[in-house]
Design an enzyme around this catalytic site. Structure first.
Site, mmCIF file in Angstrom:
data_model
loop_
_atom_site.group_PDB
_atom_site.id
_atom_site.type_symbol
_atom_site.label_atom_id
_atom_site.label_comp_id
_atom_site.label_asym_id
_atom_site.label_seq_id
_atom_site.Cartn_x
_atom_site.Cartn_y
_atom_site.Cartn_z
ATOM 1 N N CYS A 153 95.905 15.855 58.403
ATOM 2 C CA CYS A 153 96.774 16.597 59.413
ATOM 3 C C CYS A 153 97.887 15.432 60.380
ATOM 4 O O CYS A 153 97.224 14.807 60.169
ATOM 5 C CB CYS A 153 96.103 17.236 59.839
ATOM 6 N N ARG A 186 100.966 11.114 55.924
ATOM 7 C CA ARG A 186 99.618 11.494 55.687
ATOM 8 C C ARG A 186 98.788 12.296 54.753
ATOM 9 O O ARG A 186 98.388 12.508 54.852
ATOM 10 C CB ARG A 186 99.453 11.952 57.728
ATOM 11 N N TRP A 195 97.309 19.108 55.608
ATOM 12 C CA TRP A 195 95.849 18.827 55.139
ATOM 13 C C TRP A 195 94.550 19.738 54.653
ATOM 14 O O TRP A 195 93.805 19.716 55.684
ATOM 15 C CB TRP A 195 95.916 17.044 54.746
ATOM 16 N N ASN A 242 93.531 18.092 64.254
ATOM 17 C CA ASN A 242 93.441 18.124 63.122
ATOM 18 C C ASN A 242 92.424 17.411 63.098
ATOM 19 O O ASN A 242 91.217 17.143 64.206
ATOM 20 C CB ASN A 242 94.365 16.602 62.965
ATOM 21 N N GLY A 243 91.596 17.150 62.329
ATOM 22 C CA GLY A 243 89.678 17.434 61.965
ATOM 23 C C GLY A 243 89.036 18.269 61.684
ATOM 24 O O GLY A 243 89.680 19.185 60.617
ATOM 25 N N GLU A 270 83.330 -0.942 38.397
ATOM 26 C CA GLU A 270 83.997 -0.908 39.591
ATOM 27 C C GLU A 270 85.084 -1.869 40.404
ATOM 28 O O GLU A 270 85.905 -2.252 40.408
ATOM 29 C CB GLU A 270 83.313 0.103 41.055
ATOM 30 N N LYS A 303 88.777 -2.244 39.812
ATOM 31 C CA LYS A 303 89.846 -2.114 40.939
ATOM 32 C C LYS A 303 90.679 -3.623 40.688
ATOM 33 O O LYS A 303 91.576 -3.969 40.771
ATOM 34 C CB LYS A 303 88.812 -3.181 42.285
ATOM 35 N N GLU A 307 92.931 -3.253 38.094
ATOM 36 C CA GLU A 307 94.514 -2.524 37.946
ATOM 37 C C GLU A 307 95.502 -2.435 38.972
ATOM 38 O O GLU A 307 96.212 -2.177 38.839
ATOM 39 C CB GLU A 307 93.674 -0.621 38.366
ATOM 40 N N HIS A 364 72.886 -10.042 24.968
ATOM 41 C CA HIS A 364 73.711 -9.817 23.823
ATOM 42 C C HIS A 364 75.618 -10.121 22.918
ATOM 43 O O HIS A 364 75.909 -9.288 23.005
ATOM 44 C CB HIS A 364 73.493 -8.366 23.576
ATOM 45 N N LYS A 417 98.977 7.572 40.367
ATOM 46 C CA LYS A 417 97.750 8.342 41.453
ATOM 47 C C LYS A 417 97.192 9.476 40.955
ATOM 48 O O LYS A 417 95.217 9.704 40.821
ATOM 49 C CB LYS A 417 97.900 8.548 42.551
HETATM 50 C C1 AGP Z 1 91.248 4.040 40.062
HETATM 51 O O1 AGP Z 1 91.418 3.052 41.190
HETATM 52 C C2 AGP Z 1 92.055 4.658 38.977
HETATM 53 N N1 AGP Z 1 93.012 4.830 40.423
HETATM 54 C C3 AGP Z 1 92.031 5.811 38.878
HETATM 55 O O2 AGP Z 1 90.559 5.221 37.674
HETATM 56 C C4 AGP Z 1 91.342 7.162 39.116
HETATM 57 O O3 AGP Z 1 89.736 6.744 39.236
HETATM 58 C C5 AGP Z 1 91.123 8.116 38.183
HETATM 59 O O4 AGP Z 1 91.625 8.241 37.417
HETATM 60 C C6 AGP Z 1 90.208 9.961 38.318
HETATM 61 O O5 AGP Z 1 91.625 10.249 39.201
HETATM 62 P P1 AGP Z 1 91.178 11.428 40.324
HETATM 63 O O6 AGP Z 1 89.633 10.558 40.486
HETATM 64 O O7 AGP Z 1 91.834 11.739 40.296
HETATM 65 O O8 AGP Z 1 90.190 12.422 38.854
#
Ligand code: AGP
Length: 624
Positions: A2, A27, A74, A100-101, A497, A501, A504, A520, A619
């Site tokens: 928030c 924010r 938020w 906020n919190g 992961e 990272k 992407e 393999h 996102k």
């Molecule tokens: C992760 O860095 C990506 N931005 C993407 O894989 C993301 O995790 C995936 O689209 C799932 O999104 P969500 O957690 O909002 O469902």
């Protein structure tokens, strides 16, 4: 998180509050509001959605006044709505609070205040603060008899002091009372609060961008401090009433830098926010150790946890990697059989579920189309769904039977970092409460598990100190076009992961692989040009992974190894080593992922990529 803005001075407050809220938009928020001391009372304006809605509301119904507070919400407790939007008032409608919190003990306080006759208008934890101060004012007035007008300010100050000492949790507060129109109070405990010092006006805010266009002179409050803002001065006190002197700072940042708290990118800021994300997600959920905390929080009772015969974890991308780690946790500790599926696959395969199947859908946004479709399909076939989600009131939370919220605050960078760590934390909580509910954990084992969780924020803070070493490694490898990440057991998903990272945000081709799978096929890729990042921290499979490492080294691989502090086996075999603090194997993903996030970040930045908004990515993937 928030955003709070408060103003007291000689100018009309509303435009200043609205501008301050706009400067705090970064924010993240889902509703907004303001309150102005006007004509002996308080005028409230609150709206859901974008700030433009609040602008329009204020345009239609202007509010005169030179003392006000504003808030971007938020949501953490209670979906986005006008009733849940801040500011919140007490029963008299003359005292207002913006917060906020997270108030951990708000339910207990709310029960007591309701019993004392207070009527609540919202589902929020924040509203409790307004009624608690009102209750203290009543008691102080009764004790002091009729209070002369000039003694109302000390009365208000003491009531706030007493009230906040009953709050457990994290809070930054802005507080106004119509009977004290020349006083604005701010209280800080574990959530940022800063005072902007003007010549004849004062500002209170969550962050400096809110008032930077009016003053660059600021005082950053400490935990346990109360700020008393009047038109021409600001005084600071400890909760015991002792005055404390503060040295103002001259803010050098421009607004853009201030939004990122001085970090170059939101992604880096969010990597550094991870210890806080864990602490906020934990608040109020660990004790009492029994399921009382979790069941009140997400509604998944001990009985429901006991009846589960199997768990399906479904998600996409980074959240899917969290699900893979969840499988190791739940099967090892809670002895529950688990399957993990990429949601876009799960929704089309012929899944086998029944009323004792719990589908755990993991999603930061709660709007990912494939994850939503997977949950709908499973529920149609009789399964129950638990959402692990960072977005209050999102579609996934509304379409699941239970929700366990992470409290990471908004994640602005497209590449998920703190949300991933928050998801893991939620899976640790689910594991803890499932193990207790199924009598697999003794109270002692449960307490040991909790101790290991509580150490995580500090351990991550230690790992973040490796940032400059990781930048050095990135400087050696940022021009590479291929990377291989290796991990075993619970760190195999961490390798996945790390690869995700890197690919992407830097657009480098990177693959994560189970270390045991090297022979393999992938071992054919090994050559001196290919950097191999191996997760080699202490574990039950360390020896096995060491031999995989030696296989790769024997073929000339460029080895970057994550090891546990004091390791003597890997150092001679790897080209570069990053030493991480000792942590129990099943908690190591929370630590091991951090260097991989930083490595991806620095490589992408050195390559000149748009770290926060990588090409082709969104996102939240709200389409199939
Ligand atoms: C992760 O860095 C990506 N931005 C993407 O894989 C993301 O995790 C995936 O689209 C799932 O999104 P969500 O957690 O909002 O469902």
């Amino acid at each position: 998180m928030c955003g709070i803005i408060g103003y007291i001075g000689s100018r009309q407050a509303t435009p200043i509050i609205l501008e301050g809220l706009k400067n705090l938009e970064y924010r993240g928020y889902d509703s907004a509001g303001l309150a102005v001391i006007s004509n002996g009372g308080v005028e409230l304006r609150r709206s859901v959605g974008k700030l433009s809605n609040l602008d329009e509301l204020v345009r239609q119904k202007p509010v005169p006044g030179t003392c006000a507070v504003g808030h971007n919400r938020w949501a953490t407790h209670g979906a986005p709505s006008q009733e849940n939007a801040h500011p919140h008032t007490d029963c008299t409608r003359k005292l207002v609070v913006v917060h906020n919190g997270i108030i951990e003990n708000y339910l207990t306080l709310k029960d007591g205040l309701s019993a004392a006759g207070h009527v609540f208008q919202s589902e929020t934890d924040s509203e409790v603060v307004a009624h608690l101060i009102e209750e203290k004012l009543k008691k102080l007035r009764a004790a002091r008899g009729s209070v002369a007008r000039d003694l109302l300010e000390p009365l208000f100050f003491d009531a706030v002091r007493q009230a906040v000492q009953e709050l457990h949790g994290a809070y930054a507060l802005g507080i106004l009372w119509a009977d004290c129109p020349k006083m604005l109070l701010g209280v800080r405990s574990q959530c940022p609060l800063v005072v902007g010092l003007g010549q004849t006006e004062m500002f209170l805010a969550s962050d400096v961008p809110a008032f930077l266009s009016y003053t660059r002179k600021a005082v950053f409050m400490e935990d346990g401090e109360i700020a008393v803002l009047n038109q021409g001065e600001c005084r600071f006190f400890k909760l015991d009433g002792q005055k404390t002197d503060k040295v103002p700072l001259q803010i050098q940042w421009d607004r853009t830098m201030a939004e990122k708290a001085g970090f170059k990118h939101f992604m880096l800021k969010e990597i550094y926010e991870q210890p806080r994300a864990i602490e906020d997600t934990l608040r109020g959920r660990l004790f009492p150790l029994k399921d009382g905390a979790l069941s009140r929080e997400c509604g998944l009772s001990s009985a429901a946890l006991k009846d589960i015969s199997r768990i399906h974890l479904v998600a996409c991308g980074t959240a899917y990697h969290a699900g893979l780690i969840g499988k190791y946790l739940l099967e090892h500790f809670a002895k529950v059989p688990c399957e993990v599926d990429i949601a876009s696959e799960y929704r089309y395969r012929d899944i086998s579920v029944d009323q004792n199947t719990l589908v755990v859908a993991i999603s930061q946004s709660g709007e990912t189309a494939d994850t939503l479709a997977a949950v709908r399909e499973a529920r149609t076939r009789g399964a129950k769904a638990l959402a692990i989600c960072n977005s209050v009131g999102s579609s996934l939370t509304r379409e699941s039977d239970f929700t366990l919220y992470t409290h990471c605050g908004p994640e602005i960078g497209v590449a998920s970092t703190k949300a991933f760590v928050g998801q893991l934390l939620a899976l640790y909580l689910l594991t803890l409460h499932s193990s207790l509910a199924r009598d697999v954990f003794s109270e002692t084992e449960g307490r040991k598990f909790v101790e290991d969780i509580l150490r995580l924020p500090g351990l991550i803070r230690t790992v973040l100190k490796l940032d400059s070493s990781i930048l050095e490694i990135a400087g050696k490898f940022y021009e590479k076009e291929h990377f291989l990440f290796l991990g075993r057991h619970i760190n195999y998903p961490v390798a996945l992961e790390g690869a995700l990272k890197l690919k992407e945000i830097s657009y480098i081709h990177a693959e994560g692989y189970a270390a045991g799978e090297m022979k393999h096929g992938p071992i054919a890729l090994i050559d001196p040009k290919l950097p191999v990042v191996a997760i080699m921290t202490q574990s039950s499979v360390f020896e096995k992974t060491l031999s995989n490492l030696e296989e790769a080294k024997a073929r000339g691989a460029l080895l970057i190894a994550l090891v546990t502090q004091g390791d003597r086996h890997v150092r001679g075999k790897a080209d570069m080593v990053l030493e991480l603090p000792q942590v129990p194997e099943f908690f190591s993903p929370m630590i091991n992922v951090v260097p991989l996030q930083l490595l991806a970040y620095h490589i992408a930045h050195l390559r000149g990529c748009d770290v926060d908004q990588p090409r082709n990515l969104a996102k939240s993937v709200t389409v199939e």
